[in-house]
Enzyme design. Structure first.
Site, PDB file in Angstrom:
ATOM      1  N   ASP A 149      -0.500  -0.126  -5.106  1.00 19.44           N
ATOM      2  CA  ASP A 149      -1.610   0.250  -5.600  1.00 19.44           C
ATOM      3  C   ASP A 149      -1.398   1.640  -5.964  1.00 19.44           C
ATOM      4  O   ASP A 149      -2.528   1.839  -6.694  1.00 19.44           O
ATOM      5  CB  ASP A 149      -2.690   0.079  -4.443  1.00 19.44           C
ATOM      6  CG  ASP A 149      -2.599   0.695  -3.090  1.00 19.44           C
ATOM      7  OD1 ASP A 149      -1.624   1.296  -2.816  1.00 19.44           O
ATOM      8  OD2 ASP A 149      -3.474   0.481  -2.297  1.00 19.44           O
ATOM      9  N   HIS A 150      -0.748   2.497  -5.442  1.00 20.26           N
ATOM     10  CA  HIS A 150      -0.601   3.707  -5.914  1.00 20.26           C
ATOM     11  C   HIS A 150       0.717   4.238  -5.088  1.00 20.26           C
ATOM     12  O   HIS A 150       1.418   3.655  -4.434  1.00 20.26           O
ATOM     13  CB  HIS A 150      -1.636   4.913  -5.923  1.00 20.26           C
ATOM     14  CG  HIS A 150      -2.150   4.696  -4.256  1.00 20.26           C
ATOM     15  ND1 HIS A 150      -1.625   5.329  -3.210  1.00 20.26           N
ATOM     16  CD2 HIS A 150      -3.144   4.017  -3.918  1.00 20.26           C
ATOM     17  CE1 HIS A 150      -2.226   5.201  -1.907  1.00 20.26           C
ATOM     18  NE2 HIS A 150      -3.300   4.178  -2.319  1.00 20.26           N
ATOM     19  N   CYS A 157      -6.482   4.098  -3.180  1.00 17.24           N
ATOM     20  CA  CYS A 157      -6.586   2.680  -3.110  1.00 17.24           C
ATOM     21  C   CYS A 157      -7.996   2.184  -3.798  1.00 17.24           C
ATOM     22  O   CYS A 157      -7.849   1.518  -4.670  1.00 17.24           O
ATOM     23  CB  CYS A 157      -6.441   2.200  -1.849  1.00 17.24           C
ATOM     24  SG  CYS A 157      -7.712   2.859  -0.641  1.00 17.24           S
ATOM     25  N   GLU A 163       0.972  -1.294  -0.016  1.00 13.05           N
ATOM     26  CA  GLU A 163      -0.045  -0.059  -0.031  1.00 13.05           C
ATOM     27  C   GLU A 163       0.768   1.331  -0.247  1.00 13.05           C
ATOM     28  O   GLU A 163       1.919   1.400   0.655  1.00 13.05           O
ATOM     29  CB  GLU A 163      -0.875  -0.068   1.381  1.00 13.05           C
ATOM     30  CG  GLU A 163      -2.004  -1.086   1.052  1.00 13.05           C
ATOM     31  CD  GLU A 163      -3.140  -0.729   2.014  1.00 13.05           C
ATOM     32  OE1 GLU A 163      -3.802   0.598   2.099  1.00 13.05           O
ATOM     33  OE2 GLU A 163      -3.459  -1.597   2.599  1.00 13.05           O
ATOM     34  N   ASP A 164       0.303   2.340  -0.838  1.00 17.21           N
ATOM     35  CA  ASP A 164       0.903   3.632  -0.625  1.00 17.21           C
ATOM     36  C   ASP A 164       2.579   3.750  -0.778  1.00 17.21           C
ATOM     37  O   ASP A 164       3.253   4.129   0.130  1.00 17.21           O
ATOM     38  CB  ASP A 164       0.812   4.121   0.559  1.00 17.21           C
ATOM     39  CG  ASP A 164      -1.018   4.210   0.877  1.00 17.21           C
ATOM     40  OD1 ASP A 164      -1.688   3.769   0.381  1.00 17.21           O
ATOM     41  OD2 ASP A 164      -1.487   5.111   1.968  1.00 17.21           O
TER      42      ASP A 164
END
Length: 556
Positions: free
Chosen positions: A239-240, A53, A14-15
């Site tokens: 995801d980003h 997300c 994540e992130d």
């Protein structure tokens, strides 16, 4: 089972921006990820379709742009995580023909597991995964069965940079952990305040990325222990981008450029660096292609590796309502230039999104603005009260995207080309971007009531009473073969012969041959975004020898 198809593992963070040693970050402590890149290919130009997300993950799991299917807001129909009295998010109802990537793999013999996050803008249907939860693992499959296993690591989330005091609002009892990364050694982007609190926040993120590296190492070790390394495609991605201001939630590279590493021994050149453009919307089509599954025509992404590789000229990204604040930003990027269109130029860059502004760097920005007066230069990038209608950046020479070239005559041809390409994309894929969210939700959930999937029917196709869910067993008894049917357009069906809540549900792909003796068959139907159907169940009997006529009827 003689396995000929490759196994596929996704490791998602994540992130996370590419703050790994293999991407040239000298401060990173990522030996396992670096080793993975050394054994496979590192993709330099991989991008998410959104900087947050749920829209991003919806694109990954469907292979479709969020704006095309109504999954572009964060989250659909739910305005504020700080207002619990508001309704829970509405599930996005996808077009009836759309099936999730794992369901398509299951239908072609794969064992599919997800550990554990989904956040697709809709509940993961029972037909998507063989196992979906914190214990999900490829080790639950049948011997020799190919698998698709997803592992999600969430401690790199933006909230990992918060102070323990702030984090305690959501996780009571959170304690401050000692830093390993030296805050004085981190390199901050020029648009963030260079203060101790900002440096500590980024140092925390480096520590969490190091923890993620340990997580990656454990999964890779398990593959090796099971003798699966050589026939398994491993894809690592985020995801980003990272949870810093002007990164997460934005279409700048800091918000959408992500790491992507692929290892497939003997098929992917070890230690390669690939500079082709890749969008995360391409992940699903790539997996289907590698697994030998025909690609549905509705997919918006395309394979970036394998026999059906397609070259991508542009990647696209969007920003819409994220939590409390409505916005509409569209962007297009080629290998060098980024064009951004702000449909609301009257808006400030910093809108009221309380969750994001819990970040220490945001608080430092506001503190400096209040204490020192209007800030100037790069650090003022997020504090401007208006936006230009268009932004154009040379990402090769201006990686932080701070010098807007949209008004410079020397770049007029590039600007016009990017404008036209974005217009063409919007005509095809920005279906819901201009539709008020209230109207969109009403069209998906008429009267704000979630539509329901029809209860499945059992059709014993070789019984003496075909077409009904009541079966007569007579003197000419045969093995029982049952078709399942759901009347809802686009519905998928899951079935099981097991009892209890822990039953394993299989994906229905064709008539089911039941075992000898009495069998209770259970089934549920679901369409993505719809409420799962009521469970249907019936008791069937099969005797391999002639018997006197008897009747077995529906039990529930």
């Amino acid at each position: 089972m003689n396995q000929t198809k490759p196994n596929i593992v996704w490791i998602t963070l994540e992130d996370t921006s590419p703050r790994f040693g293999c991407y040239g970050d000298v401060l990173a402590r990522t030996p396992n990820i670096d080793a993975l890149a050394g054994e496979g290919a590192l993709y330099w130009n991989a991008f998410a379709v959104a900087g947050v997300c749920a829209p991003s993950r919806s694109a990954v799991i469907t292979g479709m742009y969020p704006t095309a299917v109504g999954a572009h807001h964060m989250r659909t129909g739910h305005i504020s995580p700080f207002a619990p009295e508001l309704p829970t998010p509405y599930e996005t109802v996808l077009p009836p023909q759309v099936k999730l990537i794992p369901e398509q793999l299951r239908g072609n013999g794969y064992y599919c597991t997800n550990n554990w996050k989904t956040d697709y803008q809709f509940d993961a249907p029972i037909t998507a995964w063989d196992d979906n939860g914190r214990e999900a693992h490829w080790r639950g499959r049948e011997p020799g069965q190919p698998f698709f296993a997803v592992f999600n690591y969430d401690d790199t989330h933006e909230s990992g940079m918060w102070s323990a005091e702030t984090k305690s609002r959501f996780r009571p009892g959170t304690e401050e952990q000692p830093l390993v990364t030296d805050p004085d050694r981190v390199t901050l982007p020029p648009y963030l305040p260079d203060t101790p609190k900002t440096r500590i926040a980024l140092a925390k993120h480096y520590d969490h990325v190091a923890d993620a590296d340990d997580y990656v190492g454990k999964i890779l070790s398990q593959l090796k222990e099971d003798g699966l390394t050589d026939n398994t495609v491993v894809m690592l991605w985020s995801d980003h981008g990272e949870g810093l201001p002007r990164a997460k939630r934005w279409t700048y590279d800091a918000g959408i450029r992500v790491p992507l590493i692929v290892r497939w021994p003997g098929r992917v050149e070890a230690g390669a660096t690939n500079e082709r453009l890749v969008s995360l919307i391409d992940l699903g089509p790539t997996v289907l292609s590698l697994a030998g599954v025909p690609l549905p025509r509705y997919l918006h992404g395309a394979p970036f590796m394998g026999e059906k590789t397609e070259t991508r000229r542009y990647v696209f990204a969007t920003r819409d309502r994220y939590d409390e604040a409505y916005d509409k930003v569209r962007s297009i990027r080629d290998e060098r230039f980024k064009y951004i269109r702000n449909d609301y130029p009257e808006l400030p860059y910093l809108q009221w999104i309380p969750f994001s502004q819990l970040h220490p760097a945001f608080r430092e920005l506001w503190r400096l603005q209040l204490e020192e007066g209007p800030l100037e230069g790069d650090i003022s990038a997020l504090l401007r009260n208006r936006r230009p209608p268009e932004e154009l950046y040379d990402c090769a020479n201006d990686p932080h995207e701070l010098r807007n070239l949209a008004e410079e005559e020397a770049y007029r041809d590039i600007l016009n080309r990017m404008r036209q390409e974005l217009d063409d994309w919007c005509l095809e894929y920005d279906v819901w971007g201009v539709i008020p969210e209230e109207r969109m939700v009403e069209s998906m959930w008429p009267g704000r009531v979630q539509p329901s999937t029809a209860k499945p029917l059992f059709i014993p196709i070789n019984s003496r009473l075909p077409g009904v869910a009541v079966m007569t067993v007579g003197a000419f008894a045969e093995p029982t073969v049952v078709m399942l049917h759901a009347a809802t357009q686009g519905a998928s069906i899951a079935f099981t012969c097991e009892e209890g809540d822990a039953a394993k549900w299989k994906l229905y792909t064709g008539p089911v041959k039941l075992p000898e003796g009495q069998t209770k068959l259970r089934a549920k139907a679901v369409r993505i975004g719809y409420k799962e159907s009521e469970e249907a169940s019936a008791l069937f009997a099969y005797h391999p020898y002639p018997i006197q006529a008897s009747t077995v009827s529906e039990s529930e």
